[in-house]
Design a protein around this motif. Structure first.
Motif, mmCIF file in Angstrom:
data_model
loop_
_atom_site.group_PDB
_atom_site.id
_atom_site.type_symbol
_atom_site.label_atom_id
_atom_site.label_comp_id
_atom_site.label_asym_id
_atom_site.label_seq_id
_atom_site.Cartn_x
_atom_site.Cartn_y
_atom_site.Cartn_z
ATOM 1 N N TYR A 81 0.852 -1.186 0.000
ATOM 2 C CA TYR A 81 0.000 0.000 0.000
ATOM 3 C C TYR A 81 0.889 1.238 0.000
ATOM 4 N N SER A 83 1.017 5.561 0.241
ATOM 5 C CA SER A 83 0.413 6.860 0.510
ATOM 6 C C SER A 83 1.352 7.909 -0.079
ATOM 7 N N ASP A 100 -1.760 -0.363 -3.994
ATOM 8 C CA ASP A 100 -3.069 0.235 -3.773
ATOM 9 C C ASP A 100 -2.885 1.375 -2.783
ATOM 10 N N ASN A 102 -3.757 5.708 -1.597
ATOM 11 C CA ASN A 102 -3.843 7.065 -2.141
ATOM 12 C C ASN A 102 -2.523 7.434 -2.803
ATOM 13 N N ILE A 103 -2.293 6.842 -3.962
ATOM 14 C CA ILE A 103 -1.046 7.041 -4.703
ATOM 15 C C ILE A 103 -1.144 8.346 -5.490
ATOM 16 N N THR A 104 -0.134 9.195 -5.358
ATOM 17 C CA THR A 104 -0.139 10.462 -6.097
ATOM 18 C C THR A 104 0.804 10.413 -7.294
ATOM 19 N N GLY A 120 -4.150 -0.014 -7.878
ATOM 20 C CA GLY A 120 -5.512 -0.038 -7.368
ATOM 21 C C GLY A 120 -6.046 -1.454 -7.339
ATOM 22 N N ASN A 128 -6.902 6.299 -6.054
ATOM 23 C CA ASN A 128 -5.600 6.948 -6.118
ATOM 24 C C ASN A 128 -5.709 8.282 -6.852
ATOM 25 N N SER A 129 -4.630 9.044 -6.795
ATOM 26 C CA SER A 129 -4.637 10.405 -7.351
ATOM 27 C C SER A 129 -3.633 10.571 -8.484
ATOM 28 N N SER A 149 -8.377 5.645 -11.309
ATOM 29 C CA SER A 149 -7.334 6.655 -11.497
ATOM 30 C C SER A 149 -7.900 7.808 -12.319
#
Length: 321
Positions: A81, A83, A100, A102-104, A120, A128-129, A149
């Motif tokens: 995971y 972040s 997976d 909140n990937i930027t 994801g 995610n971002s 995405s």
């Protein structure tokens, strides 16, 4: 069991404690020969992966974000995971990556051996971002799956070995797969595609493109197709007081002669005359493919409203919506 201590197991090579839901602490201190470590489904909140030079497979749980794998240069298989972002610059041996959270951003320039990439998950509770994903260096990729995405474009022209491409709930407005002639399975669902050209993808056996803004499909060259799903494709059109819509303004490739069974309107020459009480128009489109057959598409009708405007010298109508 809430705690597990294997720190005095120098010859340990495999440790699998997946789905040990009560496990909160794991000590893997002196395990220099460890090659496989899996602890998904546990409640462990921290892990020290230093001094694990032989580690090849790592599966983390959702509580550990951004595991430090900078010293694990032999790592080939990673599920974790993220972040924000994750530093994978030292993991050039990586062939399989599942991530997976909140990937930027995700920098994969040094991961040239990647063959499988999953971003994801279908049942993920976090979107995610990622707005951009550079895959130019990942020419060995064979499988690419991305969920939830927001990016609107994706360049896969360098990924000529791709056999499976799955894109679900993205912001994609276009997708060029002309260079991906090895593709066998293409799934691009719940996006904003207005057209999809698969004429160069002769090896396709599975195509799924539901939930887009497509108005037609030409599949006459996809003779190997054995599985197709393309429902719920809708596009909004605007009509004025005359209820007319010029069908030649639809994306290039739309052929009126391949349409039939119009409901909610009728075709006159190149114009669609929408029924005065219709909010949607549906029609069937012949894909020229034995498996896909005729596909139904939907046009959501937006009716322009006009108001009279005037000044001291003239009057005119102006769209009010």
């Amino acid at each position: 069991m809430q705690k597990l201590d294997v720190s005095n197991s120098p010859s340990l090579t495999v440790l699998n404690c997946q789905n040990c839901a009560r496990l909160t602490e794991l000590n893997i201190g002196d395990t220099p020969d460890l090659e496989v470590l899996k602890f998904g489904g546990t409640r462990i909140e921290s892990i020290d992966l230093s001094n694990k030079p032989k580690l090849q497979t790592l599966e983390c749980n959702w509580k550990i974000k951004n595991p430090d794998v900078s010293q694990n240069t032999e790592l080939t298989w990673l599920k974790c995971y993220i972040s924000g972002t994750l530093d994978l610059s030292n993991n050039s041996a990586l062939t399989h990556l599942e991530c997976d959270g909140n990937i930027t951003s995700l920098d994969l320039n040094n991961n040239t051996n990647l063959t499988e990439l999953y971003i994801g998950a279908l049942n993920s509770t976090v979107k995610n971002s990622i707005t951009q994903l550079n895959l130019q260096a990942n020419t060995a990729l064979k499988k690419l799956w991305i969920y939830y995405s927001p990016f609107t474009t994706l360049d896969v022209s360098a990924n000529k070995n791709l056999e499976i491409l799955g894109l679900f709930s993205t912001g994609l407005t276009s997708l060029d797969v002309k260079e991906n002639t090895a593709l066998k399975d293409l799934r691009v669902c719940d996006a904003h595609l207005t057209s999809l050209d698969v004429s160069d993808n002769k090896n396709l056996t599975n195509l799924r493109c539901s939930g887009n803004q497509l108005t037609f499909l030409d599949l006459k060259g996809n003779t190997k197709l054995t599985d197709f799903f393309g429902s719920n494709c809708k596009r909004t059109i605007a009509v004025g007081s005359d209820n007319k819509f010029d069908l030649t303004t639809l994306p290039t490739g739309f052929d009126i002669n391949k349409t039939s069974n119009w409901q909610g309107g009728r075709v006159v020459d190149n114009d669609l005359i929408v029924d005065s009480d219709a909010s949607t128009v549906t029609y069937s489109y012949d894909t020229d493919n034995a498996k896909a057959g005729k596909v139904m598409f939907t046009l959501d009708v937006h009716r322009h409203s006009y108001e009279w405007k005037h000044d001291g010298t003239s009057h005119w109508k102006e769209c009010s919506d």
